[in-house]
Design an enzyme around this catalytic site. Structure first.
Site, PDB file in Angstrom:
ATOM      1  N   HIS A 243       0.831  -1.091   0.070  1.00 21.21           N
ATOM      2  CA  HIS A 243       0.009   0.157  -0.034  1.00 21.21           C
ATOM      3  C   HIS A 243       0.950   1.336   0.009  1.00 21.21           C
ATOM      4  O   HIS A 243       1.999   1.155   0.619  1.00 21.21           O
ATOM      5  CB  HIS A 243      -0.984   0.075   1.252  1.00 21.21           C
ATOM      6  CG  HIS A 243      -1.848   0.973   1.308  1.00 21.21           C
ATOM      7  ND1 HIS A 243      -1.637   2.460   1.669  1.00 21.21           N
ATOM      8  CD2 HIS A 243      -3.072   1.273   0.595  1.00 21.21           C
ATOM      9  CE1 HIS A 243      -2.818   3.168   1.319  1.00 21.21           C
ATOM     10  NE2 HIS A 243      -3.916   2.531   0.757  1.00 21.21           N
TER      11      HIS A 243
ATOM     12  N   GLU B 252      -3.791   2.090  -7.763  1.00 23.69           N
ATOM     13  CA  GLU B 252      -3.987   3.246  -6.860  1.00 23.69           C
ATOM     14  C   GLU B 252      -2.968   4.431  -6.901  1.00 23.69           C
ATOM     15  O   GLU B 252      -2.006   4.375  -6.414  1.00 23.69           O
ATOM     16  CB  GLU B 252      -4.072   2.681  -5.358  1.00 23.69           C
ATOM     17  CG  GLU B 252      -4.947   1.895  -4.768  1.00 23.69           C
ATOM     18  CD  GLU B 252      -5.184   1.701  -3.449  1.00 23.69           C
ATOM     19  OE1 GLU B 252      -6.346   1.786  -3.114  1.00 23.69           O
ATOM     20  OE2 GLU B 252      -4.160   1.765  -2.626  1.00 23.69           O
TER      21      GLU B 252
HETATM   22  C1  PEP Z   1      -6.759   3.221   0.203  1.00 23.41           C
HETATM   23  O1  PEP Z   1      -6.037   3.699   1.233  1.00 23.41           O
HETATM   24  O2  PEP Z   1      -6.337   2.417  -0.384  1.00 23.41           O
HETATM   25  C2  PEP Z   1      -7.756   4.310  -0.203  1.00 23.41           C
HETATM   26  C3  PEP Z   1      -8.086   4.079  -1.578  1.00 23.41           C
HETATM   27  O3  PEP Z   1      -8.121   5.172   0.589  1.00 23.41           O
HETATM   28  P1  PEP Z   1      -9.052   6.298   0.055  1.00 23.41           P
HETATM   29  O4  PEP Z   1     -10.315   5.557  -0.596  1.00 23.41           O
HETATM   30  O5  PEP Z   1      -9.322   6.825   1.555  1.00 23.41           O
HETATM   31  O6  PEP Z   1      -8.417   7.312  -0.838  1.00 23.41           O
END
Ligand code: PEP
Length: 263
Positions: free
Chosen positions: A96, A168
């Site tokens: 992450h 992400e």
């Molecule tokens: C995450 O921590 O993987 C994430 C996507 O957080 P958020 O949805 O708060 O952006």
């Protein structure tokens, strides 16, 4: 094409006491309906994994850890290994951006964590994505390519279907700015990631991997991502702490799957 179960993951990060986590899980039981084609996963703190494993209805929710140590046992004071979580979690979030940025996790360490998950029967949810600076410098694809190829370098073709990839973009994650991403851009990155997987493992194996999006997803924008052809689910941070919002996301996923199966 969408024969894979949609995966909606709640990353609770470093939030809530054990009691509060149990309360939130209980509220999720009340508000989230079970759907056969949707897998809902909760990633609480390490402390809450054991109590929640006894409290949740495992036919409706599965558990994930947010991290783990790549070595199975030994003198690593304060760490928790994947071997210790074997029977407790189905998934573990690996690499992450919080881990990469705050705890300086490297691609090689993440590669070893992915391997440790697989060795211990846990499916890694491998997080990849570029920072704002990397994007501004035009390095997005190179960064994602390197994160992906290094992290998967010890994963055999037979094990690949156990790996979930979460794209992400770091700049879209609430913690790191939470800028709104455009689903059209995410679509292009999904195609790129799928193409990388195809290069590494061939089309069939690559097609079986579930690709998630993560970055400020909530009940107002989830549909834009989930409707993408290549999107197999969402990794949700902030909005997963609010069970109304999170239940809304699961509902959207259900409706999109229904509309696909009606086509
Ligand atoms: C995450 O921590 O993987 C994430 C996507 O957080 P958020 O949805 O708060 O952006």
């Amino acid at each position: 094409m969408h024969s894979k179960r949609t995966l909606i993951v709640a990353n609770w990060k470093m939030n809530m006491t054990v009691g509060q986590s149990s309360q939130l899980a209980a509220n999720m039981h009340k508000t989230i309906s079970g759907h056969r084609d949707i897998e809902v996963v909760i990633a609480p703190s390490f402390l809450s994994l054991q109590p929640l494993s006894l409290e949740i209805d495992r036919r409706r929710f599965r558990l994930a850890s947010q991290n783990g140590h790549e070595i199975d046992e030994g003198g690593y004071t304060g760490e928790v290994s994947f071997a210790m979580m074997r029977d407790l979690v189905h998934y573990s979030i690996i690499g992450h951006s919080s881990r990469r940025i705050y705890f300086a996790e490297t691609n090689k360490q993440i590669r070893d964590k992915v391997a440790a998950c697989i060795r211990n029967g846990i499916s890694p949810i491998l997080c990849i994505g570029e920072t704002a600076a990397e994007k501004a410098e035009g390095h997005t694809r190179q960064v994602v390519h390197d994160q992906l190829t290094v992290a998967l370098s010890n994963v055999t073709p037979e094990d690949l279907h156990n790996v979930v990839i979460a794209y992400e973009p770091v700049w879209a994650i609430t913690t790191f700015g939470g800028k709104t991403s455009n689903p059209e851009d995410i679509k292009k990155m999904f195609s790129y990631i799928r193409a990388q997987l195809t290069d590494l493992y061939g089309e069939k194996a690559a097609g079986r991997v579930r690709l998630l999006y993560g970055g400020s997803a909530d009940n107002t924008n989830a549909g834009g991502y989930l409707a993408l052809e290549d999107c197999d689910g969402l990794l949700v941070g902030s909005a997963s702490l609010n069970y109304h919002k999170f239940a809304g996301i699961v509902d959207i996923a259900y409706k999109i799957n229904r509309s696909r199966s009606d086509d």
